[in-house]
Design an enzyme around this catalytic site. Structure first.
Site, PDB file in Angstrom:
ATOM      1  N   SER A 137     -32.984 -15.762  19.232  1.00  0.00           N
ATOM      2  CA  SER A 137     -32.071 -15.902  18.091  1.00  0.00           C
ATOM      3  C   SER A 137     -31.596 -17.330  17.936  1.00  0.00           C
ATOM      4  O   SER A 137     -31.373 -18.032  18.923  1.00  0.00           O
ATOM      5  CB  SER A 137     -30.861 -14.990  18.269  1.00  0.00           C
ATOM      6  OG  SER A 137     -29.983 -15.189  17.184  1.00  0.00           O
ATOM      7  N   GLU A 198     -25.147  -8.731  13.603  1.00  0.00           N
ATOM      8  CA  GLU A 198     -25.301  -9.814  12.607  1.00  0.00           C
ATOM      9  C   GLU A 198     -25.126  -9.254  11.175  1.00  0.00           C
ATOM     10  O   GLU A 198     -24.383  -9.810  10.363  1.00  0.00           O
ATOM     11  CB  GLU A 198     -26.693 -10.420  12.806  1.00  0.00           C
ATOM     12  CG  GLU A 198     -27.136 -11.468  11.805  1.00  0.00           C
ATOM     13  CD  GLU A 198     -28.609 -11.881  12.065  1.00  0.00           C
ATOM     14  OE1 GLU A 198     -28.908 -12.326  13.188  1.00  0.00           O
ATOM     15  OE2 GLU A 198     -29.440 -11.747  11.147  1.00  0.00           O
TER      16      GLU A 198
END
Ligand code: 6PG
Length: 480
Positions: A137, A198
């Site tokens: 990420s 997220e």
């Protein structure tokens, strides 16, 4: 020896398949840390771009045949693919298998579904090779400067790639944002949940934006100031930081700000939906993630929304609270809701760890999310402390310090929901956060009625509060 000849004889430390921006940047990051890096892409221009973008003095090579890359790697070979999830991953594995040797390590660094990773680990292991699913990420920039890396699978293979991953990962207080996160597909599972969180935080931020922009009439400059202020306090996080910047981005096609020119339809590649689906399979509620997925879907139904807005004319109104007061209330509501998002994601990991036999070290997950990744946030320091004190914490909301924080913000959370519902703004994720806490902290829920109904129409039985056992009643009709 001529430089060309040296390059010809060089054995490379790490190979990358797929030289899109992520693959290229991660490989360049490795080279910057002294590793010899080689990349393969069918598109020769991408292989050339890799070499052209290398820092002078580093060893980087781009090739356009897979066989050449494999030949030039030191054994055991460490090969990562960064290609779209699904069939492309299987295709790459199929072309790699005839070329590699026993003990070589094949890594999928993309956002694959964890069940595919479980299958691939088994298939590749049966042929004598290692296969690891690693979540990465941080986007394109993070790949180049330090992502958060979420590896799972064979610990023996992890030890071989560990020095490289530790070197390239983001650092927080000197410690690398990478750790072995458990068995099999644990790395991809953790990354999936990361993405679910997220989605949820992005939905929350969009709701705060709507309330401030439409409900309070703040301009982009004023919005920038609000999010800047938030990012300088306890809401400090990557997603708040980029939101701050988005409001000042000019549009190069008009004189407007770019954000005002973007259509209100959000896309999704699926990781948020997978998190929701899996949470339902495991019986762990993650409703803020669910609602975030649903709201992206609702956003895509633009034409229907236009029709409905003509039909339901009640519209929206100005929020009456003074701006300064409302901004403070909203900051608390966002903080409250972000805690709920992490709590739901971590509760899912807690369950997956045992039910899917992944053995996920929860404190390590929180530790490596503190830097490099999209959901990095200052509040993770508090969660890290909570999970370090109790690595088997079933839900973050059971931690005393977290409970105090949540309770301290709740009053303003309620105020924000009141303002939003009175003025017609759809703050679904904020509301869901509040409802989740209210339900989670309830010793009593009205589900006795649901059990009664189930038994009434389907003889599904019920348990009693005053004696053990399972009961069924022939329910009467009392229509009088
Ligand atoms: C990351 C991101 C990255 C990607 C998401 C976007 O951690 O770097 O999560 O993996 O941006 O997959 O997902 P959607 O396209 O589904 O929004």
């Amino acid at each position: 020896m001529a430089i060309l000849e040296i390059m010809e004889n060089t054995l490379y430390d790490f190979g990358m398949i797929g030289l899109g921006t992520m693959g290229r940047n991660l490989l360049l990051n490795m080279a910057d840390h002294g590793f010899k890096a080689i990349g393969f892409d069918l598109d020769a221009s991408k292989a050339k771009l890799l070499e052209d973008s290398a820092t002078p003095g580093t060893t980087v090579k781009g090739v356009s045949t897979l066989a050449e890359m494999v030949q030039k790697l030191a054994v055991p070979r460490k090969i990562m693919m960064l290609v779209p999830a699904g069939k492309p991953v299987d295709n790459v594995i199929a072309s790699l298998l005839p070329l590699v040797s026993p003990g070589d390590i094949i890594i999928d660094g993309g956002n694959s579904h964890y069940t595919d990773t479980i299958r691939r680990v088994e298939e590749v292991r049966a042929k004598g090779f290692h296969f690891m699913g690693i979540g990465i990420s941080g986007g394109e920039h993070g790949a180049r400067t330090g992502p958060s890396i979420m590896p799972g699978g064979d610990p023996e293979a992890y030890e071989k790639v560990r020095p490289i991953l530790e070197a390239v990962a983001a650092k927080v207080n000197g410690s690398a944002c990478v750790a072995h996160l458990g068995n099999g597909a644990a790395g991809h599972y953790v990354k999936m949940v990361h993405n679910g969180i997220e989605y949820a935080i992005m939905q929350l931020l969009s709701e705060t934006y709507q309330l401030l922009h439409m409900g309070k009439g703040l301009t982009n400059d004023e919005l920038h100031k609000v999010y800047k202020g938030w990012n300088e306090g306890d809401l400090q996080s990557f997603l708040v930081e980029i939101t701050r910047d988005i409001f000042l981005q000019p549009d190069d096609k008009t004189n407007n700000r770019l954000v005002d020119m973007i259509l209100d339809k959000a896309g999704a590649k699926g990781t948020g939906k997978w998190t929701s689906q899996d949470s339902m399979d495991l019986g762990i509620p993650v409703p803020v993630i669910d609602i975030a997925v649903s709201l992206r879907d609702l956003s895509a139904a633009k034409e229907e929304r236009v029709q409905a807005s003509a039909l339901y004319k009640s519209g929206t109104h100005e929020i009456a609270a003074p701006t300064e007061v409302f901004v403070t209330q909203l900051a608390d509501a966002l903080y409250f809701s972000m805690i709920i998002c992490y709590a739901q994601g971590m509760a899912l990991l807690y369950k997956a760890s045992t039910d899917l036999k992944m053995n996920i070290p929860l404190p390590e997950v929180v530790r490596i999310w503190r830097g490099g990744c999209i959901i990095r946030a200052a509040m993770l320091d508090i969660f890290y402390q909570a999970f370090t004190e109790n690595p088997k914490l079933a839900n973050l909301l059971l931690d005393k310090q977290v409970a105090t924080l949540v309770q301290g913000k709740k009053h303003n959370m309620v105020n924000v929901i009141m303002h939003a519902t009175q003025t017609g703004y759809p703050v679904a994720a904020l509301m869901t956060s509040l409802c989740y806490l209210e339900a989670y902290r309830s010793e009593f829920l009205p589900t006795n009625l649901i059990q009664a109904q189930r038994d009434y129409f389907g003889a599904h039985t019920y348990q009693r509060i005053d004696m053990p056992g399972v009961f069924h009643t022939e329910w009467g009709s009392f229509d009088n």
